[in-house]
Design an enzyme around this catalytic site. Structure first.
Site, PDB file in Angstrom:
ATOM      1  CE  LYS A  58       1.980  18.755  22.631  1.00 51.53           C
ATOM      2  NZ  LYS A  58       1.121  17.801  21.961  1.00 51.53           N
ATOM      3  CB  SER A 110       1.293  23.753  17.517  1.00 51.71           C
ATOM      4  OG  SER A 110       0.033  23.575  18.058  1.00 51.71           O
ATOM      5  NE  ARG A 134      -3.786  19.947  24.344  1.00 55.61           N
ATOM      6  CZ  ARG A 134      -3.282  19.179  25.331  1.00 55.61           C
ATOM      7  NH1 ARG A 134      -3.796  19.257  26.554  1.00 55.61           N
ATOM      8  NH2 ARG A 134      -2.275  18.361  25.092  1.00 55.61           N
TER       9      ARG A 134
HETATM   10  N1  LIG Z   1      -3.260  22.975  21.677  1.00 52.42           N
HETATM   11  C1  LIG Z   1      -2.359  23.995  21.500  1.00 52.42           C
HETATM   12  N2  LIG Z   1      -2.778  25.285  21.572  1.00 52.42           N
HETATM   13  C2  LIG Z   1      -1.878  26.274  21.376  1.00 52.42           C
HETATM   14  C3  LIG Z   1      -2.316  27.705  21.440  1.00 52.42           C
HETATM   15  F1  LIG Z   1      -1.748  28.405  20.437  1.00 52.42           F
HETATM   16  F2  LIG Z   1      -3.640  27.779  21.348  1.00 52.42           F
HETATM   17  F3  LIG Z   1      -1.928  28.219  22.596  1.00 52.42           F
HETATM   18  N3  LIG Z   1      -0.567  26.056  21.108  1.00 52.42           N
HETATM   19  C4  LIG Z   1      -0.124  24.774  21.035  1.00 52.42           C
HETATM   20  C5  LIG Z   1      -1.004  23.722  21.240  1.00 52.42           C
HETATM   21  C6  LIG Z   1      -0.494  22.305  21.124  1.00 52.42           C
HETATM   22  O1  LIG Z   1      -1.134  21.789  20.014  1.00 52.42           O
HETATM   23  P1  LIG Z   1      -0.630  20.395  19.435  1.00 52.42           P
HETATM   24  O2  LIG Z   1       0.805  20.461  19.161  1.00 52.42           O
HETATM   25  O3  LIG Z   1      -1.534  20.039  18.316  1.00 52.42           O
HETATM   26  O4  LIG Z   1      -0.822  19.408  20.594  1.00 52.42           O
HETATM   27  P2  LIG Z   1      -2.170  19.039  21.314  1.00 52.42           P
HETATM   28  O5  LIG Z   1      -3.111  18.579  20.227  1.00 52.42           O
HETATM   29  O6  LIG Z   1      -1.762  17.953  22.269  1.00 52.42           O
HETATM   30  O7  LIG Z   1      -2.649  20.286  21.982  1.00 52.42           O
END
Ligand SMILES: Nc1nc(C(F)(F)F)ncc1COP(=O)(O)OP(=O)(O)O
Ligand SMILES: [Mg+2]
Length: 205
Positions: free
Chosen positions: A139, A110, A39
């Site tokens: 985040k 998500s 990420r």
């Molecule tokens: N990256 C993530 N991975 C998970 C996981 F399920 F893998 F644990 N859950 C939630 C997020 C959050 O994803 P998102 O809402 O797109 O925000 P960002 O792009 O800032 O991560």
């Protein structure tokens, strides 16, 4: 993928680590993480060639330890390097479109409420991430901490669907997330900043 694959889901980008990211990742793999997500976010996030090179290095390490390698948000990169899958949020392309592009690969979504959960499950997601359960430092644009109430409801509504909790999860509170029905916990800081990753990972299960 199996639900148990989500047991200890490490998520990392270069901004999350004080130490050399690939050294942190290999230590985490050696110490028993079961899933990994690249990420790459923030002001100094890698882009272009350097991001691709870094992603390939992460992918090689995950292959060595037979751990699924997922890329967050960046669908094009995931397709280009044949990652094991992609994780998308509510602001990314619709799950139906992603599902088509990633035939036979892992697609994570998500979700934060019943409607998003329904769309993700019916759209063919392989797992959902529910959170932030607790306040998170990782985040910047996170929603307020939701606790385990929605996670518990999602588990009641979808008894066999793979669910991972995320957001401010540590060795102190992981058991509450699992008790609420999560198949596993997704963590960034708890593993990045750990002085003993094997012990930390064992305490997250
Ligand atoms: N990256 C993530 N991975 C998970 C996981 F399920 F893998 F644990 N859950 C939630 C997020 C959050 O994803 P998102 O809402 O797109 O925000 P960002 O792009 O800032 O991560
Ligand atoms: Mg996202």
């Amino acid at each position: 993928m199996k639900r148990s694959d989500l047991a200890v889901y490490f998520i990392m980008g270069t901004e999350n680590c004080k130490d050399e990211p690939l050294v942190v990742l290999e230590d985490a793999l050696k110490s028993g993480i079961t899933f990994f997500q690249l990420r790459e976010k923030g002001a100094n996030a890698l882009t272009g060639e350097s991001l691709e090179k870094f992603a390939l290095a992460c992918q090689t390490l995950c292959k060595e330890y037979n751990v699924p390698f997922i890329i967050n948000d960046n669908v094009q990169l995931a397709l280009k390097i044949n990652a094991d899958g992609v994780h998308v949020g509510q602001d990314d392309a619709p799950i139906a479109q992603i599902r088509e592009q990633f035939n036979g690969k892992i697609v994570g979504v998500s979700v934060h409420n019943d409607e998003e959960m329904k769309v993700a499950v019916e759209g063919g997601a392989d797992y959902v991430g529910i959170g932030p359960i607790y306040e998170t430092q990782s985040k910047a644009d996170a929603k307020p901490a939701a606790g385990v109430s929605f996670l518990s409801k999602a588990r009641r509504d979808y008894q066999d669907f793979p669910i991972v909790g995320i957001g401010g999860i540590t060795t102190e509170n992981a058991s509450e997330v699992l008790a609420a029905g999560a198949d596993g916990v997704a963590v960034i800081s708890a593993i990045c900043q750990s002085a003993d990753r094997r012990e930390t990972i064992n305490l997250l299960k």
